[in-house]
Scaffold this active site. Structure first.
Site, PDB file in Angstrom:
ATOM      1  N   ASP A  69       0.648  -1.404  -0.022  1.00 52.75           N
ATOM      2  CA  ASP A  69      -0.018   0.186   0.092  1.00 52.75           C
ATOM      3  C   ASP A  69       0.939   1.323   0.097  1.00 52.75           C
ATOM      4  O   ASP A  69       1.953   1.312   0.587  1.00 52.75           O
ATOM      5  CB  ASP A  69      -0.848   0.068   1.331  1.00 52.75           C
ATOM      6  CG  ASP A  69      -1.916   0.954   1.248  1.00 52.75           C
ATOM      7  OD1 ASP A  69      -2.250   1.313   0.101  1.00 52.75           O
ATOM      8  OD2 ASP A  69      -2.671   1.277   2.054  1.00 52.75           O
ATOM      9  N   TRP A  80       2.632   7.934  -2.707  1.00 53.80           N
ATOM     10  CA  TRP A  80       4.047   8.293  -3.040  1.00 53.80           C
ATOM     11  C   TRP A  80       4.029   9.275  -4.488  1.00 53.80           C
ATOM     12  O   TRP A  80       4.608   9.870  -4.513  1.00 53.80           O
ATOM     13  CB  TRP A  80       4.730   6.896  -3.345  1.00 53.80           C
ATOM     14  CG  TRP A  80       6.234   6.744  -3.747  1.00 53.80           C
ATOM     15  CD1 TRP A  80       7.378   6.532  -2.842  1.00 53.80           C
ATOM     16  CD2 TRP A  80       6.853   6.746  -5.167  1.00 53.80           C
ATOM     17  NE1 TRP A  80       8.471   6.657  -3.521  1.00 53.80           N
ATOM     18  CE2 TRP A  80       8.312   6.733  -4.954  1.00 53.80           C
ATOM     19  CE3 TRP A  80       6.361   7.041  -6.447  1.00 53.80           C
ATOM     20  CZ2 TRP A  80       9.032   6.947  -6.160  1.00 53.80           C
ATOM     21  CZ3 TRP A  80       7.132   7.224  -7.378  1.00 53.80           C
ATOM     22  CH2 TRP A  80       8.557   7.277  -7.199  1.00 53.80           C
ATOM     23  N   ASN A  91     -10.999  -3.084  -5.478  1.00 52.01           N
ATOM     24  CA  ASN A  91     -10.249  -2.037  -6.261  1.00 52.01           C
ATOM     25  C   ASN A  91     -10.952  -1.921  -7.894  1.00 52.01           C
ATOM     26  O   ASN A  91     -10.584  -0.588  -8.467  1.00 52.01           O
ATOM     27  CB  ASN A  91      -8.921  -2.449  -6.544  1.00 52.01           C
ATOM     28  CG  ASN A  91      -7.882  -2.324  -5.397  1.00 52.01           C
ATOM     29  OD1 ASN A  91      -7.106  -3.188  -5.199  1.00 52.01           O
ATOM     30  ND2 ASN A  91      -8.437  -1.408  -4.543  1.00 52.01           N
ATOM     31  N   SER A 136      -7.394  -6.201  -5.198  1.00 53.25           N
ATOM     32  CA  SER A 136      -8.557  -6.473  -4.591  1.00 53.25           C
ATOM     33  C   SER A 136      -9.740  -6.288  -5.410  1.00 53.25           C
ATOM     34  O   SER A 136      -9.950  -5.723  -6.062  1.00 53.25           O
ATOM     35  CB  SER A 136      -8.860  -5.698  -3.226  1.00 53.25           C
ATOM     36  OG  SER A 136      -9.472  -4.598  -3.435  1.00 53.25           O
ATOM     37  N   ARG A 166     -12.170   1.843  -8.195  1.00 50.87           N
ATOM     38  CA  ARG A 166     -11.460   3.014  -8.489  1.00 50.87           C
ATOM     39  C   ARG A 166     -11.612   3.638 -10.052  1.00 50.87           C
ATOM     40  O   ARG A 166     -12.226   2.889 -10.823  1.00 50.87           O
ATOM     41  CB  ARG A 166      -9.899   2.438  -8.687  1.00 50.87           C
ATOM     42  CG  ARG A 166      -9.537   2.034  -7.034  1.00 50.87           C
ATOM     43  CD  ARG A 166      -8.037   1.904  -7.087  1.00 50.87           C
ATOM     44  NE  ARG A 166      -7.661   1.663  -5.659  1.00 50.87           N
ATOM     45  CZ  ARG A 166      -6.378   1.702  -5.002  1.00 50.87           C
ATOM     46  NH1 ARG A 166      -5.429   2.204  -5.676  1.00 50.87           N
ATOM     47  NH2 ARG A 166      -6.278   1.509  -3.730  1.00 50.87           N
ATOM     48  N   ARG A 217       1.912  -4.920   6.269  1.00 48.52           N
ATOM     49  CA  ARG A 217       1.151  -3.824   5.358  1.00 48.52           C
ATOM     50  C   ARG A 217       2.169  -2.619   5.317  1.00 48.52           C
ATOM     51  O   ARG A 217       2.466  -2.072   6.399  1.00 48.52           O
ATOM     52  CB  ARG A 217      -0.309  -3.501   5.861  1.00 48.52           C
ATOM     53  CG  ARG A 217      -0.918  -2.629   4.994  1.00 48.52           C
ATOM     54  CD  ARG A 217      -2.433  -2.521   5.379  1.00 48.52           C
ATOM     55  NE  ARG A 217      -3.020  -1.497   4.502  1.00 48.52           N
ATOM     56  CZ  ARG A 217      -3.991  -1.706   3.997  1.00 48.52           C
ATOM     57  NH1 ARG A 217      -4.946  -2.545   4.371  1.00 48.52           N
ATOM     58  NH2 ARG A 217      -4.635  -0.854   3.102  1.00 48.52           N
ATOM     59  N   ARG A 219      -4.784  -2.027   8.581  1.00 55.37           N
ATOM     60  CA  ARG A 219      -6.395  -2.996   8.361  1.00 55.37           C
ATOM     61  C   ARG A 219      -5.918  -4.028   7.615  1.00 55.37           C
ATOM     62  O   ARG A 219      -4.820  -4.220   6.614  1.00 55.37           O
ATOM     63  CB  ARG A 219      -7.576  -2.134   8.046  1.00 55.37           C
ATOM     64  CG  ARG A 219      -7.188  -1.389   6.839  1.00 55.37           C
ATOM     65  CD  ARG A 219      -8.439  -0.580   6.145  1.00 55.37           C
ATOM     66  NE  ARG A 219      -8.040   0.391   5.241  1.00 55.37           N
ATOM     67  CZ  ARG A 219      -7.930   1.781   5.408  1.00 55.37           C
ATOM     68  NH1 ARG A 219      -8.240   2.216   6.620  1.00 55.37           N
ATOM     69  NH2 ARG A 219      -7.685   2.508   4.465  1.00 55.37           N
ATOM     70  N   LEU A 220      -6.798  -5.224   7.303  1.00 57.65           N
ATOM     71  CA  LEU A 220      -6.487  -6.319   6.634  1.00 57.65           C
ATOM     72  C   LEU A 220      -7.300  -6.209   5.236  1.00 57.65           C
ATOM     73  O   LEU A 220      -6.891  -6.951   4.312  1.00 57.65           O
ATOM     74  CB  LEU A 220      -6.984  -7.650   7.136  1.00 57.65           C
ATOM     75  CG  LEU A 220      -6.276  -7.753   8.515  1.00 57.65           C
ATOM     76  CD1 LEU A 220      -6.944  -9.181   9.067  1.00 57.65           C
ATOM     77  CD2 LEU A 220      -4.859  -8.108   8.341  1.00 57.65           C
TER      78      LEU A 220
HETATM   79  C1  FPP Z   1      -2.127   0.167  -3.141  1.00 58.79           C
HETATM   80  O1  FPP Z   1      -1.688   1.357  -3.137  1.00 58.79           O
HETATM   81  C2  FPP Z   1      -1.760  -0.559  -4.243  1.00 58.79           C
HETATM   82  C3  FPP Z   1      -2.308  -1.071  -5.483  1.00 58.79           C
HETATM   83  C4  FPP Z   1      -3.981  -1.083  -5.547  1.00 58.79           C
HETATM   84  C5  FPP Z   1      -1.695  -1.648  -6.284  1.00 58.79           C
HETATM   85  C6  FPP Z   1      -0.782  -2.539  -5.953  1.00 58.79           C
HETATM   86  C7  FPP Z   1       0.152  -2.702  -7.429  1.00 58.79           C
HETATM   87  C8  FPP Z   1       1.500  -2.820  -7.590  1.00 58.79           C
HETATM   88  C9  FPP Z   1       2.432  -2.722  -6.165  1.00 58.79           C
HETATM   89  C10 FPP Z   1       1.925  -2.696  -8.649  1.00 58.79           C
HETATM   90  C11 FPP Z   1       2.989  -3.910  -8.934  1.00 58.79           C
HETATM   91  C12 FPP Z   1       1.818  -5.188  -8.964  1.00 58.79           C
HETATM   92  C13 FPP Z   1       2.321  -6.184 -10.118  1.00 58.79           C
HETATM   93  C14 FPP Z   1       1.434  -7.199  -9.950  1.00 58.79           C
HETATM   94  C15 FPP Z   1       3.328  -5.894 -11.160  1.00 58.79           C
HETATM   95  P1  FPP Z   1      -2.601   2.623  -3.559  1.00 58.79           P
HETATM   96  O2  FPP Z   1      -2.808   2.895  -4.785  1.00 58.79           O
HETATM   97  O3  FPP Z   1      -4.088   2.227  -2.791  1.00 58.79           O
HETATM   98  O4  FPP Z   1      -1.855   3.844  -2.473  1.00 58.79           O
HETATM   99  P2  FPP Z   1      -2.669   4.869  -1.849  1.00 58.79           P
HETATM  100  O5  FPP Z   1      -3.139   4.243  -0.419  1.00 58.79           O
HETATM  101  O6  FPP Z   1      -1.370   5.752  -1.266  1.00 58.79           O
HETATM  102  O7  FPP Z   1      -3.557   5.754  -2.627  1.00 58.79           O
END
Ligand code: FPP
Length: 228
Positions: free
Chosen positions: A17, A22, A65, A62, A68, A170, A176-177
């Site tokens: 996460d 970032w 997701n 998930s 989004r 995490r 959270r899970l």
């Molecule tokens: C959660 O951070 C991250 C995701 C929903 C996507 C995870 C994907 C990757 C780590 C990319 C690499 C994966 C593969 C399979 C190549 P967020 O976007 O919710 O971040 P935030 O909480 O800061 O908004």
């Protein structure tokens, strides 16, 4: 180098996460954060294999997701496709067996075929079992298992129940899970890190392993470290 003296988790699960924040901190689009997240993921996979972690399960997308914005979902699915297309050879060479867990039927065909190819290419890997969860919902897996009489880890791709998670980590500061491996985390040690996923480093992982090694896991029993 393999850390043979440390008691490592047999099964490490990670909620990756913080990609979005970032990117936002750098005035960039969230998709740039996911790109950086993919880079971090490759380093983490390599480091865990080197360290001697037998099983690593990563939460990439998930089932919630899908809510989004379409542009972000589309960027993620495209990133996953190019990742699996390009990583098969490297993973196979490193002896890492890849399996994708979750519901495949809603994924675009190019992603499904990239997954199938990467899984086939890495099927003989014996160094580490890497699972990537995509369109995954633990509640859905449990519900389906209840209905069918199969084990709760069963996902629509037919993967068997997952082994228990020893350490659930995490990043990103939330505690959270988020519907990830709820059944398998029954006795997992939990570790929440404030670092954003793209900033994760091998040194942070090593600290996490050391933290895990210090935990007194009792599984409902009394501590084995003290006498009655
Ligand atoms: C959660 O951070 C991250 C995701 C929903 C996507 C995870 C994907 C990757 C780590 C990319 C690499 C994966 C593969 C399979 C190549 P967020 O976007 O919710 O971040 P935030 O909480 O800061 O908004």
């Amino acid at each position: 180098m393999k850390q043979s003296t440390l008691h490592l988790p047999d099964h490490l699960a990670v909620i990756m996460d913080g990609n979005g924040r970032w990117a936002e901190q750098r005035g960039q689009r969230r998709s740039i954060g996911h790109l950086a997240g993919a880079r971090a993921m490759r380093e983490v996979v390599a480091h865990c294999a080197r360290a001697g972690i037998p099983q690593l399960t990563l939460y990439a997308f998930s089932s919630d997701n899908w809510r989004r914005p379409p542009a972000e979902v589309s960027a993620l699915l495209t990133l996953f496709t190019s990742h699996f297309r390009s990583q098969g050879v490297a993973l196979a060479r490193a002896g890492i067996k890849l399996t994708v867990i979750g519901r495949r039927s809603r994924l675009p065909m190019p992603l499904r075929s990239a997954i199938r190819d990467a899984e086939a290419r890495t099927a003989q890997g014996r160094v580490m079992q890497l699972r990537v969860a995509i369109d995954y919902s633990s509640r859905e897996a449990i519900r389906r298992a209840e209905g069918s009489g199969t084990s709760p880890g069963d996902t629509s791709d037919g993967s068997p129940m997952l082994p228990p998670v020893d350490l659930l980590m995490r990043t990103g500061g939330e505690r959270r899970l988020s519907d990830f491996l709820l059944w398998e985390c029954a006795y997992a040690e939990l570790l929440f890190l404030d670092v954003l996923w793209p900033d994760i480093t091998p040194a942070i992982l090593d600290d996490a392993f050391a933290d895990f090694a210090r935990r007194d896991r009792r599984f409902g029993n009394v501590s084995q470290r003290v006498s009655a």
